[in-house]
Write a protein that holds these residues in place. Structure first.
Motif, mmCIF file in Angstrom:
data_model
loop_
_atom_site.group_PDB
_atom_site.id
_atom_site.type_symbol
_atom_site.label_atom_id
_atom_site.label_comp_id
_atom_site.label_asym_id
_atom_site.label_seq_id
_atom_site.Cartn_x
_atom_site.Cartn_y
_atom_site.Cartn_z
ATOM 1 N N THR A 1 -13.477 43.955 86.573
ATOM 2 C CA THR A 1 -13.411 42.531 86.937
ATOM 3 C C THR A 1 -12.195 42.272 87.820
ATOM 4 O O THR A 1 -11.404 43.171 88.084
ATOM 5 N N GLU A 2 -12.041 41.047 88.241
ATOM 6 C CA GLU A 2 -10.889 40.626 89.062
ATOM 7 C C GLU A 2 -9.627 40.431 88.228
ATOM 8 O O GLU A 2 -8.520 40.442 88.760
ATOM 9 N N ARG A 3 -9.752 40.219 86.938
ATOM 10 C CA ARG A 3 -8.639 39.839 86.063
ATOM 11 C C ARG A 3 -7.628 40.976 85.907
ATOM 12 O O ARG A 3 -7.974 42.084 85.521
ATOM 13 N N VAL A 4 -6.346 40.676 86.178
ATOM 14 C CA VAL A 4 -5.267 41.656 86.096
ATOM 15 C C VAL A 4 -4.501 41.458 84.794
ATOM 16 O O VAL A 4 -4.073 40.351 84.479
ATOM 17 N N ILE A 5 -4.344 42.550 84.061
ATOM 18 C CA ILE A 5 -3.589 42.551 82.811
ATOM 19 C C ILE A 5 -2.332 43.394 83.027
ATOM 20 O O ILE A 5 -2.431 44.574 83.351
ATOM 21 N N CYS A 6 -1.153 42.795 82.850
ATOM 22 C CA CYS A 6 0.113 43.537 82.915
ATOM 23 C C CYS A 6 0.473 43.938 81.488
ATOM 24 O O CYS A 6 0.407 43.118 80.580
ATOM 25 N N PHE A 7 0.878 45.195 81.312
ATOM 26 C CA PHE A 7 1.165 45.670 79.963
ATOM 27 C C PHE A 7 2.213 46.773 79.984
ATOM 28 O O PHE A 7 2.500 47.367 81.017
ATOM 29 N N HIS A 8 2.774 47.013 78.811
ATOM 30 C CA HIS A 8 3.721 48.105 78.635
ATOM 31 C C HIS A 8 3.192 48.992 77.511
ATOM 32 O O HIS A 8 3.003 48.524 76.400
ATOM 33 N N PRO A 9 2.943 50.268 77.800
ATOM 34 C CA PRO A 9 2.433 51.165 76.754
ATOM 35 C C PRO A 9 3.480 51.392 75.669
ATOM 36 O O PRO A 9 4.663 51.530 75.965
ATOM 37 N N ASN B 1 -2.651 48.592 62.337
ATOM 38 C CA ASN B 1 -2.832 47.266 62.924
ATOM 39 C C ASN B 1 -2.084 47.100 64.247
ATOM 40 O O ASN B 1 -2.272 46.128 64.943
ATOM 41 N N GLN B 2 -1.197 48.048 64.567
ATOM 42 C CA GLN B 2 -0.446 47.940 65.808
ATOM 43 C C GLN B 2 -1.275 48.477 66.970
ATOM 44 O O GLN B 2 -1.821 49.567 66.901
ATOM 45 N N GLY B 3 -1.355 47.693 68.027
ATOM 46 C CA GLY B 3 -2.055 48.146 69.218
ATOM 47 C C GLY B 3 -1.215 49.159 69.976
ATOM 48 O O GLY B 3 -0.037 49.374 69.687
ATOM 49 N N LEU B 4 -1.818 49.808 70.953
ATOM 50 C CA LEU B 4 -1.112 50.812 71.727
ATOM 51 C C LEU B 4 -0.377 50.222 72.915
ATOM 52 O O LEU B 4 0.480 50.871 73.483
ATOM 53 N N ASN B 5 -0.675 49.010 73.287
ATOM 54 C CA ASN B 5 -0.060 48.390 74.455
ATOM 55 C C ASN B 5 0.235 46.928 74.170
ATOM 56 O O ASN B 5 -0.440 46.294 73.375
ATOM 57 N N VAL B 6 1.259 46.410 74.837
ATOM 58 C CA VAL B 6 1.602 45.006 74.697
ATOM 59 C C VAL B 6 1.414 44.331 76.051
ATOM 60 O O VAL B 6 1.959 44.777 77.056
ATOM 61 N N VAL B 7 0.630 43.274 76.062
ATOM 62 C CA VAL B 7 0.361 42.526 77.281
ATOM 63 C C VAL B 7 1.532 41.593 77.551
ATOM 64 O O VAL B 7 1.973 40.867 76.676
#
Length: 133
Positions: A78-86, A94-100
Motif C-alpha cells: 500500500t501507500e502507507r508508510v510505517i516508521c519503526f525501530h526494530p 506480549n512484546q512486539g518485535l518492532n516499535v512504530v
C-alpha cells in the motif's frame, strides 16, 4: 537504482523517487539495490495493542537504525508508510518485535515531514567546516 529493478506494483511515489536516483537524504537512505532491505516485520505496534502485519522496507536511517516500510495488506503493498525501530525480542510473548514511531499516508508525506525534518536537524548540528565543497 536501475529502472529495470523498480517493480511496477510498488506505489508510484516510491517508484518516482527511485527512478530519479533520489536515494541519499542524510541521515536517511532509500532503497538502492532491489533486495537491500528485504525483510519483513512480524509485529508492529503503535498506540494500541500489537497488530500483526508485514512491511516492504524501503528506507533506513543510518545513524540510529530506524527503518521505514510500506504497509502490506493481503500481500499487496500500500501507500502507507510505517516508521519503526526494530527491537531485540525478549522472553515476553506480549512484546512486539518492532516499535512504530510514526505513520504517513504516502512516501511524499514521509519525505516531507520526516526525512526533511531529520535532514534539517542534522544539518544544524554540523559545523560548516565539516561540509565538503
Amino acid at each position: 537504482m536501475q529502472t529495470a529493478d523498480i517493480e511496477a506494483h510498488w506505489p508510484n511515489a516510491l517508484r518516482w523517487f527511485l527512478s530519479q536516483d533520489l536515494h541519499h537524504f542524510a541521515p536517511w537512505r532509500l532503497l538502492e539495490k532491489h533486495q537491500q532491505f528485504e525483510f519483513h516485520t512480524e509485529s508492529v505496534e503503535d498506540d494500541g495493542p500489537p497488530r500483526k502485519g508485514t512491511l516492504f522496507v524501503f528506507a533506513r536511517r543510518d545513524d540510529n537504525g530506524d527503518f521505514a516500510g510500506l504497509q502490506m495488506v493481503d500481500g499487496i503493498i500500500t501507500e502507507r508508510v510505517i516508521c519503526f525501530h526494530p527491537l531485540i525480542p525478549t522472553h515476553d510473548p506480549n512484546q512486539g518485535l518492532n516499535v512504530v514511531s510514526a505513520i504517513y499516508e504516502n512516501v511524499f508525506d514521509f519525505v516531507a515531514y520526516k526525512i526533511i525534518d531529520d535532514m534539517k536537524q542534522q544539518a544544524q548540528q554540523v559545523d560548516a567546516s565539516e561540509l565538503r565543497r
